[in-house]
Design an enzyme around this catalytic site. Structure first.
Site, mmCIF file in Angstrom:
data_model
loop_
_atom_site.group_PDB
_atom_site.id
_atom_site.type_symbol
_atom_site.label_atom_id
_atom_site.label_comp_id
_atom_site.label_asym_id
_atom_site.label_seq_id
_atom_site.Cartn_x
_atom_site.Cartn_y
_atom_site.Cartn_z
ATOM 1 N N CYS A 75 8.521 108.158 -30.024
ATOM 2 C CA CYS A 75 8.021 107.854 -28.684
ATOM 3 C C CYS A 75 6.500 107.758 -28.669
ATOM 4 O O CYS A 75 5.916 107.037 -27.854
ATOM 5 C CB CYS A 75 8.490 108.915 -27.692
ATOM 6 S SG CYS A 75 8.068 110.608 -28.158
ATOM 7 N N HIS A 245 8.101 115.205 -26.133
ATOM 8 C CA HIS A 245 8.350 113.828 -25.724
ATOM 9 C C HIS A 245 7.093 113.275 -25.071
ATOM 10 O O HIS A 245 6.392 113.984 -24.345
ATOM 11 C CB HIS A 245 9.525 113.768 -24.740
ATOM 12 C CG HIS A 245 9.983 112.375 -24.437
ATOM 13 N ND1 HIS A 245 10.217 111.446 -25.421
ATOM 14 C CD2 HIS A 245 10.228 111.746 -23.255
ATOM 15 C CE1 HIS A 245 10.604 110.311 -24.861
ATOM 16 N NE2 HIS A 245 10.618 110.464 -23.552
ATOM 17 N N ASN A 270 9.061 106.253 -18.968
ATOM 18 C CA ASN A 270 9.737 106.963 -20.058
ATOM 19 C C ASN A 270 10.188 105.955 -21.117
ATOM 20 O O ASN A 270 10.943 105.028 -20.815
ATOM 21 C CB ASN A 270 10.955 107.709 -19.485
ATOM 22 C CG ASN A 270 11.709 108.485 -20.544
ATOM 23 O OD1 ASN A 270 11.242 108.639 -21.658
ATOM 24 N ND2 ASN A 270 12.889 108.965 -20.178
#
Length: 667
Positions: A75, A245, A270
């Site tokens: 990510c 994250h 996201n």
């Protein structure tokens, strides 16, 4: 899938197959420390035209070009990819335009990408064979199922790092720099430290400044933000996020409720491509009714797949860190996130810390002055950014992925040393290095940090500045890059290593003598020569034998080691006097009897002095700077031993033959 069959099929149609990064387990794995190890038998490599009918690099709707994370924990890279969709010139730099695509006559299954690496842009060539499960991309992809720029960029970045597995877990700031050639800073979202704590400027890798939300709000209009969680979110609404994250901050704006109350709202994206927030400003929340209906409709209409709104208080409670990326214009100039000024001047120099030569460690170490040194000449007042970037070491990992996740900080430490940068302002080029280093630094990065790059921002007046990059531990070897960005004209140069007036004591044969002592308050803690009680300090006699070699090289090395007291280290040093009567009990010696000094007194655990002393008897007087500072210490006196050279005419010739002798016992 068999690699041989894949190669034969591609050769039949004339498509490129990258033998340096082949479509097999060697491209997927490095050490098998991540969960993708369990997937390797399920993964096949397919080209885009084998995945969908009409593949394209970018979709017509740019909103569908955003990255969506797959089974790979990268990510941090995908957050950085967002900056490319917002800057056409950066996108064209990383993905050069006009490359043959699927359906073109010139298409050969080959793609070229460019990444910034340690001071220069580096080309990476790949084929377009992509990891799939069930004929679908299993790692990162675009929101549009027919767009492949994200998957191809991820493959090129994996090749740059050695495998897909090496993209598992990383820093957003690193990817941002690699995709822009610019700069990014990584901050904690905690509150400011107390003024007293901040003034201490402790030189340790355990202390990190926490700029807090106020600084983030101040710079938000001049940078591109991302945010991350490093622990389990404290609020139930974010429970889906879990640990470690990273997400993008797309907007940060102030709106007024119908009652006149000001609310700061942030739009977050996201990389998973789905909403993971159900807080006060989630879909259908009653908070939206507190805004003007037109404003409410406009803000909710801006939300695309994987995006959501939250307010500032929720943002601070939900996230731990923020990464701020400097904007880069078409000429490669950075825009300061602090002032908004364009930093149009840029210089860089490469350096290296070498064990036993220039890896001096932090200012806690007596060898600090051996670190590489640089001159920064500022011609006119202006804003200056200086960064220290170390090269990454891809060490083999031996931990399980669970341990790697739980101990994420140590995982990062496997690749990086704790580094820092200190700057002193000097009046002229001819200066006393010892005196300069015993003063407080004019500016510094405040602590040694296990980051790839540390940043120092300062408004500087015209003049000369001495810059010293260091690792926290001495003898830590690494390559590094010093970068300077400024709004005014500056010049950066390496400080040439001065010719030593005395040769180094390293090498040769040495004999060591160790002496124990103590500074006792009210008795033998006499302090430096500034105080009448100096001669109350412990005194130690030693002798130097006649040196028939009569060479001016170092023949004595004296080291004073203080045992750490209960609180802070004392500033220590020592003086060496000629002992006229051969005893240490003589009265306070005359000035002309002083033959060597290890001064000024330093807040170091160890101080040392190499010197050349003629034959005779000497007295060493170790001391703290002020009287009545109790501590125990050890003196080490090293004598160089000269050996006569034995001339030998031995040469290399035939190998020596081994003869085996067997003894027989006769009856």
């Amino acid at each position: 899938m068999e690699r041989g069959r894949r190669k034969a099929e591609d050769e039949d149609v004339g498509l490129f197959l990258d033998t340096d990064f082949p479509p097999d387990d060697s491209a997927l794995l490095s050490d098998g420390s991540t969960p993708i190890t369990k997937l390797k038998d399920c993964i096949t490599f397919l080209r885009p035209q084998e995945i969908c009918q009409s593949p394209e690099l970018f979709p017509e709707d740019i909103n569908l070009g955003h990255a969506k994370q797959g089974l790979l924990g990268d990510c941090w890279l995908l957050c950085a990819c967002t900056i490319l969709l917002q800057n056409k010139h950066l996108l064209n730099k990383v993905i050069p335009p006009d490359q043959p695509l699927w359906g073109d006559h010139e298409y050969k299954g080959i793609f070229r990408f460019c990444f910034w690496q340690y001071g220069q842009w580096k080309d990476v060539i790949i084929d377009d064979l992509l990891p799939c499960t069930d004929s679908k991309l299993c790692f990162s992809r675009c929101l549009s199922p027919t767009a492949f720029w994200v998957a191809l960029l991820e493959k090129a970045y994996a090749k740059l790092h050695g495998s897909y597995e090496r993209l598992w877990a990383g820093q957003v700031s690193e990817a941002l720099v690699d995709l822009t050639g610019g700069l990014a800073e990584h901050w904690s979202l905690g509150s400011f430290e107390t003024e007293g704590d901040d003034d201490k400027q402790q030189d340790t890798d355990r202390v990190r400044r926490r700029p807090g939300r106020n600084l983030v709000k101040m710079v938000k209009d001049n940078c591109i933000l991302s945010c991350s969680t490093n622990s389990r979110p404290a609020v139930e609404e974010a429970s889906e996020l879990g640990q470690y994250h990273a997400l993008n901050v797309l907007e940060w704006l102030e709106v007024s409720t119908m009652s006149g109350h000001k609310v700061h709202l942030l739009r977050i994206r996201n990389p998973w491509g789905r909403c993971c927030w159900h807080g006060s400003w989630g879909e259908g929340s009653p908070s939206w009714s507190s805004l003007d209906p037109l404003c409410s409709m406009d803000l909710q209409a801006r939300i695309s797949q994987g995006e959501f709104w939250l307010d500032e208080e929720e943002f601070v409670s939900m996230f731990d860190d923020v990464t701020a990326a400097y904007q880069v214009d078409e000429n490669g100039h950075l825009k300061s996130i602090y002032s908004g000024h364009m930093l149009i001047y840029h210089q860089q120099l490469a350096g290296v810390w070498i064990k036993g030569y220039s890896a001096g460690g932090s200012r806690n170490s007596n060898s600090y002055s051996t670190n590489p040194k640089y001159w920064l000449k500022v011609r006119e007042r202006g804003e200056v950014l200086v960064t220290l970037l170390q090269h990454k070491e891809n060490k083999r990992m031996t931990k399980s992925v669970q341990k790697l996740v739980e101990d994420r900080g140590i995982n990062k430490h496997q690749h990086y040393h704790a580094i820092a940068l200190h700057i002193w302002k000097v009046e002229k080029r001819r200066f006393d290095l010892s005196r300069v280093l015993n003063k407080a630094a004019f500016a510094s990065t405040h602590c040694h940090a296990y980051d790839r790059e540390v940043v120092l921002n300062q408004e500087l007046e015209p003049g000369y500045y001495l810059m010293i990059p260091s690792t926290y531990q001495p003898e830590a070897e690494a390559r590094f890059l010093i970068r300077v960005f400024s709004s005014s004209s500056v010049s950066l140069s390496a400080l040439k290593k001065p010719a030593l007036s005395l040769p180094s004591t390293i090498g040769g044969e040495w004999e060591n003598s160790f002496l124990q002592g103590a500074w006792v308050k009210g008795s033998t803690a006499g302090g430096s020569r500034n105080f009448p009680s100096h001669w109350c300090n412990p005194r130690f006699l030693f002798s130097v034998c006649d040196d028939t070699m009569h060479t001016p090289e170092v023949n004595i090395n004296i080291t004073l080691h203080q045992n750490p007291p209960e609180k802070d280290l004392h500033p220590i040093g020592f003086h060496v006097y000629k002992a006229q009567d051969g005893t240490s009990e003589s009265k306070c010696p005359k000035k002309d009897e002083l033959v060597a000094s290890c001064i000024p007194h330093c807040y170091n655990e160890v101080v040392s002095l190499p010197c050349h002393l003629p034959a005779g008897v000497y007295t060493i007087v170790p001391s703290t700077y002020e009287p009545d500072c109790p501590a125990t210490f050890t003196l080490c006196i090293s004598h160089r031993v000269h050996r006569k050279v034995v001339k030998c005419q031995e040469t290399l010739g035939r190998p020596i033959q081994e003869i085996s002798c067997v003894s027989l016992m006769h009856n």
